[in-house]
Design a protein around this motif. Structure first.
Motif, mmCIF file in Angstrom:
data_model
loop_
_atom_site.group_PDB
_atom_site.id
_atom_site.type_symbol
_atom_site.label_atom_id
_atom_site.label_comp_id
_atom_site.label_asym_id
_atom_site.label_seq_id
_atom_site.Cartn_x
_atom_site.Cartn_y
_atom_site.Cartn_z
ATOM 1 N N VAL A 33 -58.224 5.077 -12.368
ATOM 2 C CA VAL A 33 -58.592 5.571 -11.039
ATOM 3 C C VAL A 33 -57.389 6.319 -10.469
ATOM 4 N N LYS A 35 -57.204 8.318 -7.768
ATOM 5 C CA LYS A 35 -57.364 8.798 -6.387
ATOM 6 C C LYS A 35 -56.078 8.810 -5.571
ATOM 7 N N TYR A 36 -55.110 7.964 -5.939
ATOM 8 C CA TYR A 36 -53.870 7.904 -5.156
ATOM 9 C C TYR A 36 -52.799 8.835 -5.709
ATOM 10 N N ASN A 56 -62.836 8.865 -6.299
ATOM 11 C CA ASN A 56 -63.813 8.394 -5.321
ATOM 12 C C ASN A 56 -64.148 9.423 -4.240
ATOM 13 N N ILE A 77 -66.692 7.264 -8.517
ATOM 14 C CA ILE A 77 -66.785 5.846 -8.162
ATOM 15 C C ILE A 77 -66.916 5.601 -6.662
ATOM 16 N N MET A 158 -67.979 -4.419 -6.362
ATOM 17 C CA MET A 158 -66.580 -4.672 -6.002
ATOM 18 C C MET A 158 -66.509 -6.092 -5.458
ATOM 19 N N MET A 199 -61.075 -4.517 -10.962
ATOM 20 C CA MET A 199 -60.063 -3.551 -10.519
ATOM 21 C C MET A 199 -58.689 -4.189 -10.819
ATOM 22 N N GLY A 217 -56.685 1.384 -10.774
ATOM 23 C CA GLY A 217 -55.820 2.374 -10.132
ATOM 24 C C GLY A 217 -54.380 1.896 -10.106
#
Ligand SMILES: *Cc1c(COP(=O)(O)O)cnc(C)c1O
Length: 226
Positions: A33, A35-36, A56, A77, A158, A199, A217
Protein backbone atom coordinates in the motif's frame (compact mmCIF):
# COMPACT_ATOMS: atom_id res chain seq x y z
CA UNK A 1 14.88 0.31 6.77
CA UNK A 2 14.96 -0.54 3.10
CA UNK A 3 11.82 -1.96 1.55
CA UNK A 4 13.80 -5.09 0.78
CA UNK A 5 14.64 -5.67 4.46
CA UNK A 6 11.05 -4.99 5.46
CA UNK A 7 9.78 -7.39 2.84
CA UNK A 8 12.16 -10.10 4.00
CA UNK A 9 10.90 -9.87 7.56
CA UNK A 10 7.26 -9.78 6.41
CA UNK A 11 7.86 -12.90 4.35
CA UNK A 12 9.30 -14.62 7.42
CA UNK A 13 6.19 -13.64 9.43
CA UNK A 14 3.95 -14.92 6.66
CA UNK A 15 5.76 -18.23 6.70
CA UNK A 16 5.48 -18.50 10.47
CA UNK A 17 1.75 -17.73 10.41
CA UNK A 18 1.18 -20.23 7.60
CA UNK A 19 3.14 -22.89 9.42
CA UNK A 20 1.00 -22.43 12.52
CA UNK A 21 -2.18 -23.32 10.64
CA UNK A 22 -0.86 -25.55 7.87
CA UNK A 23 -1.22 -23.14 4.96
CA UNK A 24 1.04 -22.71 1.94
CA UNK A 25 2.70 -19.25 1.90
CA UNK A 26 2.28 -19.10 -1.88
CA UNK A 27 -1.46 -18.60 -1.29
CA UNK A 28 -0.80 -15.18 0.24
CA UNK A 29 -0.55 -12.10 -1.98
CA UNK A 30 1.21 -9.11 -0.46
CA UNK A 31 -0.22 -5.80 -1.65
CA UNK A 32 2.18 -2.93 -1.03
CA UNK A 33 0.00 0.00 0.00
CA UNK A 34 1.87 3.00 -1.34
CA UNK A 35 -0.61 5.75 -0.43
CA UNK A 36 1.80 7.42 2.00
CA UNK A 37 4.93 7.21 -0.10
CA UNK A 38 6.65 8.42 -3.25
CA UNK A 39 6.77 6.86 -6.69
CA UNK A 40 10.42 5.95 -6.05
CA UNK A 41 9.50 4.10 -2.90
CA UNK A 42 6.81 2.18 -4.82
CA UNK A 43 9.43 1.29 -7.43
CA UNK A 44 11.71 0.11 -4.65
CA UNK A 45 8.95 -2.25 -3.51
CA UNK A 46 8.66 -3.70 -7.01
CA UNK A 47 12.42 -4.10 -7.24
CA UNK A 48 12.28 -6.02 -3.96
CA UNK A 49 9.95 -8.57 -5.45
CA UNK A 50 6.50 -7.24 -4.54
CA UNK A 51 4.11 -7.59 -7.48
CA UNK A 52 0.91 -5.98 -6.15
CA UNK A 53 0.39 -2.28 -5.52
CA UNK A 54 -2.56 -0.79 -3.64
CA UNK A 55 -3.77 2.81 -3.52
CA UNK A 56 -6.83 4.24 -1.81
CA UNK A 57 -7.33 7.46 -3.76
CA UNK A 58 -7.83 7.93 -7.48
CA UNK A 59 -5.21 10.68 -7.77
CA UNK A 60 -2.54 8.60 -6.03
CA UNK A 61 -3.46 5.57 -8.07
CA UNK A 62 -3.16 7.36 -11.41
CA UNK A 63 0.05 9.12 -10.45
CA UNK A 64 1.72 5.82 -9.56
CA UNK A 65 0.23 3.98 -12.52
CA UNK A 66 1.45 6.59 -15.00
CA UNK A 67 4.97 6.41 -13.61
CA UNK A 68 5.13 2.63 -13.26
CA UNK A 69 2.92 1.14 -15.95
CA UNK A 70 0.96 -2.06 -16.01
CA UNK A 71 3.67 -4.50 -14.94
CA UNK A 72 2.42 -4.97 -11.34
CA UNK A 73 -1.13 -5.88 -10.35
CA UNK A 74 -3.04 -2.74 -9.40
CA UNK A 75 -5.48 -2.77 -6.50
CA UNK A 76 -7.87 -0.03 -5.54
CA UNK A 77 -8.49 -0.30 -1.80
CA UNK A 78 -10.29 2.93 -0.87
CA UNK A 79 -13.83 4.17 -1.08
CA UNK A 80 -14.63 4.69 -4.74
CA UNK A 81 -16.99 7.39 -5.91
CA UNK A 82 -19.09 6.24 -8.83
CA UNK A 83 -18.17 9.25 -10.95
CA UNK A 84 -14.48 8.30 -10.72
CA UNK A 85 -14.95 4.74 -11.99
CA UNK A 86 -14.42 5.73 -15.62
CA UNK A 87 -10.98 7.18 -14.86
CA UNK A 88 -9.80 4.06 -13.10
CA UNK A 89 -11.45 1.11 -14.72
CA UNK A 90 -9.04 0.46 -17.59
CA UNK A 91 -6.04 0.26 -15.26
CA UNK A 92 -7.24 -1.56 -12.19
CA UNK A 93 -6.92 -5.31 -11.62
CA UNK A 94 -9.04 -5.54 -8.47
CA UNK A 95 -11.37 -3.24 -6.55
CA UNK A 96 -11.51 -3.97 -2.81
CA UNK A 97 -14.34 -1.61 -1.89
CA UNK A 98 -17.47 -2.91 -3.62
CA UNK A 99 -20.20 -1.77 -1.25
CA UNK A 100 -23.25 -0.54 -3.14
CA UNK A 101 -25.48 -1.10 -6.13
CA UNK A 102 -24.74 2.25 -7.76
CA UNK A 103 -21.03 1.41 -7.83
CA UNK A 104 -21.72 -2.01 -9.37
CA UNK A 105 -23.92 -0.40 -11.99
CA UNK A 106 -21.25 2.10 -12.96
CA UNK A 107 -18.48 -0.51 -13.10
CA UNK A 108 -20.70 -2.71 -15.23
CA UNK A 109 -21.31 0.14 -17.62
CA UNK A 110 -17.71 1.32 -17.94
CA UNK A 111 -15.70 -1.91 -17.85
CA UNK A 112 -14.80 -3.66 -21.09
CA UNK A 113 -14.42 -7.00 -19.32
CA UNK A 114 -15.33 -8.49 -15.93
CA UNK A 115 -13.46 -6.87 -13.04
CA UNK A 116 -12.43 -8.71 -9.89
CA UNK A 117 -14.17 -7.08 -6.95
CA UNK A 118 -14.07 -7.67 -3.23
CA UNK A 119 -17.28 -6.90 -1.37
CA UNK A 120 -16.32 -4.75 1.59
CA UNK A 121 -17.82 -5.75 4.92
CA UNK A 122 -17.90 -3.79 8.16
CA UNK A 123 -17.16 -6.69 10.50
CA UNK A 124 -16.32 -4.55 13.53
CA UNK A 125 -19.51 -2.50 13.57
CA UNK A 126 -17.42 0.66 14.08
CA UNK A 127 -19.19 3.67 12.62
CA UNK A 128 -15.98 4.98 11.07
CA UNK A 129 -15.62 1.85 8.95
CA UNK A 130 -17.07 1.47 5.47
CA UNK A 131 -18.74 -1.59 4.07
CA UNK A 132 -21.91 -3.61 4.31
CA UNK A 133 -23.27 -4.98 7.54
CA UNK A 134 -22.61 -8.74 7.70
CA UNK A 135 -26.29 -9.61 7.38
CA UNK A 136 -26.55 -7.66 4.12
CA UNK A 137 -23.73 -9.47 2.35
CA UNK A 138 -25.41 -12.50 0.81
CA UNK A 139 -28.36 -10.61 -0.66
CA UNK A 140 -26.01 -7.95 -2.02
CA UNK A 141 -23.82 -10.58 -3.67
CA UNK A 142 -26.94 -12.14 -5.16
CA UNK A 143 -27.98 -8.78 -6.61
CA UNK A 144 -24.57 -8.39 -8.27
CA UNK A 145 -25.56 -11.14 -10.72
CA UNK A 146 -27.31 -8.34 -12.62
CA UNK A 147 -23.94 -6.73 -13.42
CA UNK A 148 -21.91 -9.17 -15.52
CA UNK A 149 -18.79 -7.02 -15.48
CA UNK A 150 -18.65 -7.26 -11.68
CA UNK A 151 -17.07 -10.52 -10.59
CA UNK A 152 -17.12 -11.27 -6.87
CA UNK A 153 -13.55 -12.37 -6.38
CA UNK A 154 -13.81 -12.24 -2.59
CA UNK A 155 -14.65 -10.28 0.54
CA UNK A 156 -12.67 -7.52 2.21
CA UNK A 157 -12.63 -6.12 5.72
CA UNK A 158 -10.65 -3.90 8.08
CA UNK A 159 -10.32 -4.94 11.72
CA UNK A 160 -10.34 -2.28 14.44
CA UNK A 161 -7.01 -0.62 15.14
CA UNK A 162 -6.33 -2.07 18.56
CA UNK A 163 -3.97 -4.42 20.34
CA UNK A 164 -6.91 -6.55 21.45
CA UNK A 165 -6.01 -9.61 19.41
CA UNK A 166 -9.29 -11.32 20.20
CA UNK A 167 -11.37 -8.48 18.79
CA UNK A 168 -9.28 -8.47 15.62
CA UNK A 169 -9.52 -12.23 15.20
CA UNK A 170 -13.31 -12.14 15.60
CA UNK A 171 -13.60 -9.75 12.64
CA UNK A 172 -11.51 -11.98 10.42
CA UNK A 173 -13.46 -15.07 11.49
CA UNK A 174 -16.69 -13.29 10.68
CA UNK A 175 -15.46 -12.54 7.17
CA UNK A 176 -14.43 -16.16 6.66
CA UNK A 177 -17.86 -17.39 7.75
CA UNK A 178 -19.55 -14.95 5.37
CA UNK A 179 -17.37 -16.25 2.57
CA UNK A 180 -18.54 -19.79 3.31
CA UNK A 181 -22.13 -18.62 3.30
CA UNK A 182 -21.70 -16.91 -0.09
CA UNK A 183 -19.89 -19.90 -1.53
CA UNK A 184 -22.64 -22.28 -0.41
CA UNK A 185 -24.89 -20.65 -3.03
CA UNK A 186 -22.53 -21.49 -5.92
CA UNK A 187 -23.30 -18.22 -7.69
CA UNK A 188 -21.50 -18.32 -11.03
CA UNK A 189 -20.65 -14.60 -10.83
CA UNK A 190 -19.33 -14.97 -7.27
CA UNK A 191 -16.68 -17.65 -6.77
CA UNK A 192 -15.66 -15.55 -3.77
CA UNK A 193 -12.57 -17.59 -3.11
CA UNK A 194 -10.39 -14.79 -1.75
CA UNK A 195 -10.23 -12.82 1.49
CA UNK A 196 -8.63 -9.38 1.56
CA UNK A 197 -7.84 -8.81 5.23
CA UNK A 198 -4.82 -7.92 7.33
CA UNK A 199 -2.71 -4.74 7.47
CA UNK A 200 0.63 -3.87 9.11
CA UNK A 201 -0.84 -4.21 12.57
CA UNK A 202 -2.63 -7.51 12.20
CA UNK A 203 -1.65 -9.49 9.10
CA UNK A 204 -0.30 -12.59 10.91
CA UNK A 205 -3.71 -13.03 12.57
CA UNK A 206 -5.45 -12.49 9.24
CA UNK A 207 -3.34 -15.20 7.64
CA UNK A 208 -4.16 -17.62 10.45
CA UNK A 209 -7.82 -16.91 9.73
CA UNK A 210 -7.62 -17.43 5.97
CA UNK A 211 -6.48 -14.17 4.30
CA UNK A 212 -5.33 -14.50 0.69
CA UNK A 213 -4.57 -10.79 0.16
CA UNK A 214 -2.84 -8.75 2.85
CA UNK A 215 -2.63 -4.98 2.39
CA UNK A 216 0.55 -3.62 3.94
CA UNK A 217 1.62 0.00 4.01
CA UNK A 218 3.57 1.26 7.04
CA UNK A 219 5.61 -1.82 7.83
CA UNK A 220 6.58 -2.49 4.21
CA UNK A 221 7.11 0.82 2.41
CA UNK A 222 6.74 3.13 5.40
CA UNK A 223 4.29 5.90 6.14
CA UNK A 224 6.25 9.10 5.86
CA UNK A 225 4.03 11.72 4.23
CA UNK A 226 5.24 12.52 0.73
C1 LIG B 1 -3.86 2.39 4.40
C2 LIG B 1 -4.56 1.12 4.21
C3 LIG B 1 -3.91 -0.10 4.44
C4 LIG B 1 -2.47 -0.22 4.92
O1 LIG B 1 -2.34 0.25 6.22
P1 LIG B 1 -1.02 0.02 7.10
O2 LIG B 1 -1.54 -0.03 8.50
O3 LIG B 1 -0.13 1.16 6.84
O4 LIG B 1 -0.43 -1.29 6.70
C5 LIG B 1 -4.64 -1.26 4.20
N1 LIG B 1 -5.92 -1.23 3.78
C6 LIG B 1 -6.56 -0.08 3.55
C7 LIG B 1 -7.98 -0.12 3.08
C8 LIG B 1 -5.92 1.13 3.76
O5 LIG B 1 -6.58 2.28 3.54
Amino acid sequence: MSVKDNYESIKAEIEAACQKVGRDPSEIKVIAVTKYVSIDRAKEALASGVSHIGENRLEGFLEKYEAIGDQPNWHFIGTLQSRKVKDLIDYVDAIHSMDRKSLAKEINKRAKKPVDCFVQVNTSGEESKHGLAPEEVTSFVKLLANYPNVRVHGLMTMAPYTDDEKAIRLCFQKLRRLQQEVQSHNFSHAPCDHLSMGMSNDYPIAIEEGATHIRIGSSLVGNEVK
